[in-house]
Design an enzyme around this catalytic site. Structure first.
Site, PDB file in Angstrom:
ATOM      1  N   ASP A 168      17.952  51.738  -1.127  1.00  0.00           N
ATOM      2  CA  ASP A 168      18.964  51.677  -2.194  1.00  0.00           C
ATOM      3  C   ASP A 168      20.191  50.896  -1.706  1.00  0.00           C
ATOM      4  OD1 ASP A 168      20.629  52.366  -4.490  1.00  0.00           O
ATOM      5  OD2 ASP A 168      19.156  53.901  -4.921  1.00  0.00           O
ATOM      6  N   HIS A 170      19.498  47.482  -1.902  1.00  0.00           N
ATOM      7  CA  HIS A 170      20.070  46.973  -3.149  1.00  0.00           C
ATOM      8  C   HIS A 170      21.409  46.280  -2.948  1.00  0.00           C
ATOM      9  CE1 HIS A 170      17.459  50.084  -5.568  1.00  0.00           C
ATOM     10  NE2 HIS A 170      16.751  49.258  -4.828  1.00  0.00           N
TER      11      HIS A 170
END
Ligand SMILES: *[C@@H]1O[C@H](CO)[C@@H](O)[C@H](O)[C@H]1NC(C)=O
Ligand SMILES: *[C@@H]1O[C@H](CO)[C@@H](O)[C@H](O)[C@H]1NC(C)=O
Ligand SMILES: *[C@@H]1O[C@H](CO)[C@@H](O)[C@H](O)[C@H]1NC(C)=O
Ligand SMILES: *[C@@H]1O[C@H](CO)[C@@H](O)[C@H](O)[C@H]1NC(C)=O
Ligand SMILES: *[C@@H]1O[C@H](CO)[C@@H](O)[C@H](O)[C@H]1NC(C)=O
Ligand SMILES: *[C@@H]1O[C@H](CO)[C@@H](O)[C@H](O)[C@H]1NC(C)=O
Ligand SMILES: *[C@@H]1O[C@H](CO)[C@@H](O)[C@H](O)[C@H]1NC(C)=O
Length: 394
Positions: free
Chosen positions: A217, A240
């Site tokens: 993430d 991310h």
């Protein structure tokens, strides 16, 4: 003569061996608190208690070795600067329900002049928890436990430590002032859900430098109330990317102001530099003075991305625009490769358009040609070379 020498040698040897656990002033070795290789929860608690009570600087030492540790809160205020030096590998319980229902495994809080050091690893053993994670469908999802909570720390340093396979975010930084993370390395598989690297909120003067972060993430995310934050010489990927936000989801959010991200590499991440805010809420706030400079992108899907329509899993309504004002943002000297043609996307709010956005020296390519820029509700200043906004199709 021969005998005497060997006795002296033996004595010396014993002394050397013993010095590892011998009392040095200010040093609190957990081995002295009855912790052989095995569970160190009680030993660490007792060592911390004694060290924290010390009126001169103290150090709690976790020597090399493999250990297990249950949920633990190590709290101040302490009487003098305190350091925890971890050289060992420390494992969390695998089962997320074996952490006393707390949302963080190892928590350091209310401490002034705290140092966490060593070359040790905190391993959250997250695999079992990742399988139970249903946060994509269930907004009240449970049993998410972070490796670290750093809360209400002043003038502190976290250095050389490794964080691995957290069940959820790796580190949450909250209510801190003047805290530096350096060579703090984070590692979890690309496929592990919500294993964000470092999340900062309501904190001032936090620096993250010289670190490598690869997760499933966000690499680093800045929640509301992040002020005077520096991210420098950090490599992110997979994951991310570096995010401001998400903002605008909860009432009473504080502004995000004064961020510098410099000399970082984003390698095979979903996003590069992203600012994300929720539409469809009444939360009014601001994100400003955000400075991104000297960034290398390697095959990043959305290298430069302002997303004021952030709405994962359709958890919101896009009927009303985001009320988070984004202003004074500089993207400068951003180079490398994009995994998509639309390398720059500035999707600002129709309610509060972005202001004072500067693109300077953006040199990104996709499959051998320059990327294009999409711009909504923003009129960026282009300096030197950068992609010009495409005119929207009518
Ligand atoms: C940290 O600094 C704040 C603001 O100066 C202060 O209120 C707080 O007591 C300090 N915390 C500790 C643990 O020293
Ligand atoms: C910030 O914290 C560091 C580490 O304790 C300390 O050396 C430094 O003096 C602090 N800076 C300020 C401005 O207090
Ligand atoms: C940048 O960080 C890396 C570790 O990720 C370190 O080896 C290197 O020395 C750092 N560079 C500087 C200038 O501090
Ligand atoms: C910038 O980042 C690169 C790559 O991580 C590193 O080698 C270099 O030392 C960094 N320089 C500074 C000044 O941080
Ligand atoms: C990007 O990551 C790959 C492995 O995932 C590695 O081989 C490559 O050297 C990295 N590139 C940069 C510029 O860091
Ligand atoms: C670039 O990223 C895309 C999308 O994430 C991926 O499918 C592709 O394998 C990557 N290419 C390289 C060379 O890593
Ligand atoms: C990349 O470029 C080549 C030739 O320029 C083209 O044939 C190919 O379809 C392009 N790939 C993508 C994913 O656009």
């Amino acid at each position: 003569m021969y005998n005497q020498l060997s006795i002296t040698t033996l004595a010396l040897l014993l002394l050397l061996l013993a010095s590892d656990v011998a009392a040095q002033p200010g040093v609190f070795n957990i081995r002295k608190y009855g912790a052989p290789n095995g569970d160190i929860t009680n030993a660490l608690k007792s060592a911390w208690k004694d060290a924290c009570a010390s009126t001169s600087p103290s150090k709690v030492v976790v020597p090399s070795g493999w250990y297990t540790l249950q949920q633990i809160d190590l709290e101040g205020p302490c009487n003098a600067p305190i350091e925890v030096k971890v050289n060992g590998k420390i494992l969390a319980p695998k089962n997320p329900y074996h952490l006393n229902g707390q949302d963080q495994w190892v928590r350091f809080q209310y401490i002034n002049f705290f140092t966490l050091s060593g070359r040790g690893t905190f391993d959250g053993q997250g695999e079992m928890a990742w399988k139970q994670n249903d946060c994509g469908k269930n907004t009240n999802c449970k049993s998410l436990v972070m490796n670290f909570g750093f809360a209400f720390l002043n003038n502190s340093v976290i250095k050389d430590i490794n964080s691995k396979d957290s069940k959820y975010f790796h580190a949450n930084v909250f209510g801190c002032n003047n805290v530096t993370f350096t060579n703090f390395n984070i590692n979890a598989p690309e496929t592990s859900p919500n294993t964000d690297g470092i999340h900062i909120g309501r904190s001032t003067k936090v620096k993250i430098i010289n670190s490598k972060i690869g997760t499933g993430d966000d690499c680093i995310s800045l929640g509301d109330g992040s002020r005077q934050i520096t991210v420098q010489n950090v490599t992110c990927g997979p994951g991310h990317g570096i995010s401001v936000g998400s903002l605008g989801r909860y009432p009473n959010e504080e502004p995000v102001v004064d961020l510098t991200v410099k000399n970082c590499t984003l390698n095979n991440t979903d996003n590069g530099l992203r600012i994300k805010t929720w539409p469809g809420t009444s939360v009014v706030s601001i994100a400003s003075h955000l400075h991104f400079e000297d960034i290398i992108m390697v095959n990043v899907t959305n290298p430069v991305f302002i997303d004021q329509e952030y709405c994962p899993w359709n958890q919101c309504s896009k009927k009303s625009p985001s009320k988070i004002k984004i202003r004074k943002v500089l993207f400068k000297n951003i180079r490398g490769t994009s995994a998509t043609q639309e390398g720059v996307a500035l999707v600002c709010s129709s309610g509060v358009p972005c202001e004072a956005i500067v693109l300077s020296d953006i040199d990104l390519s996709f499959n051998g040609s320059k990327v294009i820029a999409k711009c909504e509700n923003v009129n960026p200043t282009i300096r030197r070379k950068a992609p010009i906004c495409m005119r929207p199709h009518v």
